[in-house]
Design a protein around this motif. Structure first.
Motif, short mmCIF file in Angstrom:
data_model
loop_
_atom_site.label_atom_id
_atom_site.label_comp_id
_atom_site.label_asym_id
_atom_site.label_seq_id
_atom_site.Cartn_x
_atom_site.Cartn_y
_atom_site.Cartn_z
N PRO A 38 0.83 -1.21 0.00
CA PRO A 38 0.00 0.00 0.00
C PRO A 38 0.86 1.26 0.00
CG PRO A 38 -0.70 -1.55 1.71
CD PRO A 38 0.60 -2.04 1.18
N SER B 289 -2.58 5.94 1.32
CA SER B 289 -3.67 5.28 0.60
C SER B 289 -4.72 4.69 1.53
CB SER B 289 -3.13 4.20 -0.33
OG SER B 289 -2.45 3.19 0.42
N ASN B 290 -4.41 4.58 2.83
CA ASN B 290 -5.41 4.13 3.79
C ASN B 290 -5.18 4.81 5.13
OD1 ASN B 290 -3.71 2.35 5.60
ND2 ASN B 290 -3.36 1.33 3.63
N ALA B 291 -6.19 4.75 6.00
CA ALA B 291 -6.15 5.48 7.26
C ALA B 291 -5.12 4.93 8.24
CB ALA B 291 -7.53 5.47 7.90
N LEU B 292 -4.68 3.68 8.03
CA LEU B 292 -3.69 3.08 8.91
C LEU B 292 -2.27 3.50 8.54
CD1 LEU B 292 -5.16 -0.53 9.23
CD2 LEU B 292 -5.43 1.41 10.79
N ASN B 293 -2.09 4.07 7.36
CA ASN B 293 -0.76 4.49 6.91
C ASN B 293 -0.85 5.89 6.29
OD1 ASN B 293 1.97 4.37 6.23
ND2 ASN B 293 1.59 3.32 4.30
N PRO B 294 -1.19 6.90 7.11
CA PRO B 294 -1.41 8.24 6.55
C PRO B 294 -0.12 8.94 6.18
CG PRO B 294 -1.58 8.31 8.92
CD PRO B 294 -1.40 6.87 8.56
N TRP C 2 -9.11 8.42 -2.65
CA TRP C 2 -8.98 9.04 -1.33
C TRP C 2 -7.55 8.95 -0.85
CZ3 TRP C 2 -12.88 11.43 1.42
CH2 TRP C 2 -14.17 11.30 0.91
N TRP C 3 -7.05 10.06 -0.24
CA TRP C 3 -5.72 10.08 0.37
C TRP C 3 -5.86 10.58 1.80
CZ3 TRP C 3 -1.98 7.66 -2.12
CH2 TRP C 3 -2.12 7.47 -3.50
N PHE C 4 -5.14 9.97 2.72
CA PHE C 4 -5.28 10.26 4.14
C PHE C 4 -4.05 10.97 4.68
CE2 PHE C 4 -8.06 6.82 3.09
CZ PHE C 4 -9.22 7.09 3.80
N GLU D 3 -12.59 7.96 6.88
CA GLU D 3 -12.60 7.00 5.79
C GLU D 3 -13.88 7.17 4.98
OE1 GLU D 3 -11.28 2.96 6.34
OE2 GLU D 3 -10.82 3.41 8.42
N THR E 299 -16.96 5.48 6.43
CA THR E 299 -17.49 6.15 7.62
C THR E 299 -18.31 7.37 7.22
OG1 THR E 299 -15.56 5.42 8.85
CG2 THR E 299 -16.85 7.20 9.82
#
Length: 204
Positions: free
Chosen positions: A30, A34-39, A63-65, A183, A186
């Motif tokens: 990832p 690309s996800n909320a766990l790796n902003p 989406w980018w976090f 996310e 959510t």
């Protein structure tokens, strides 16, 4: 013989397919953000007041976090018996380059200086085994996970023969500077919930 050959060929094809599938799965990594766990974390800027936080976000759809968690100070502690801090000097110019220094030995917090400047050595009294540096502006955007974000020089006092190594920790004091980006799932559920409440009110 033909039956054995066909069986061997079929097994080889199946093994190749499973190996290819495994290899394809193994190389998928990832992208940061690309996800909320790796902003994505902020890029350090010039630290000017009100300059905000700068992010390098990939130029791609979707989406980018981002997560503006920054270090606004650090705690330092020695775990090796018979060793204490003799002095400290900050090498990194973060924000305005002026910091607060506290002796936190024994769980208290004694203010030692409000003008600890980058590059200026400070000499401790005896017995200091933990201390804290604060006053780093959030606009400096120091990444708390970056081990090179706040380089610090330290010196020691030894009660006896110096040990081969001193066990020392430097722990960032983290500040959340904004509301995390939700996310997509959510956000969609929240929108559906609000729509449901609106419909219920209209029926009432």
């Amino acid at each position: 013989m033909n039956r054995l050959l066909a069986s061997l060929i079929g097994g080889a094809i199946a093994l190749a397919a499973s190996t290819q599938a495994f290899a394809s799965f193994a190389i998928v990594v990832p992208l940061p953000g690309s996800n909320a766990l790796n902003p994505l974390m902020p890029i350090s800027n010039d630290g000017a007041p009100g300059s905000g936080f700068t992010f390098a976000v990939p130029g791609a759809t979707g989406w980018w976090f981002i997560d503006p968690l920054v270090a606004t100070g650090y705690d330092y502690a020695i775990a090796t018996p018979g060793v204490s801090f003799a002095g400290v000097q900050v090498s990194t110019n973060a924000g305005d380059g002026i910091y607060n220094l506290y002796d936190t030995t024994g769980g208290g917090e004694v203010l030692l200086s409000t003008t600890l400047a980058t590059g200026a050595p400070f000499t401790f009294g005896s017995g200091v085994t933990t201390f804290r540096i604060t006053g780093i502006e959030t606009s400096a955007a120091l990444d708390p996970s970056n081990p090179l974000a706040f380089v610090t020089g330290i010196s020691f006092n030894f009660a006896g023969t110096p040990p081969a190594n001193v066990s020392l920790t430097q722990t960032p004091i983290v500040t959340d500077t904004g509301t995390p980006v939700p996310e997509p799932a959510t956000a969609a559920l929240a929108a559906l919930g609000l729509a449901g409440i609106g419909a219920w009110r209209r029926r009432g």
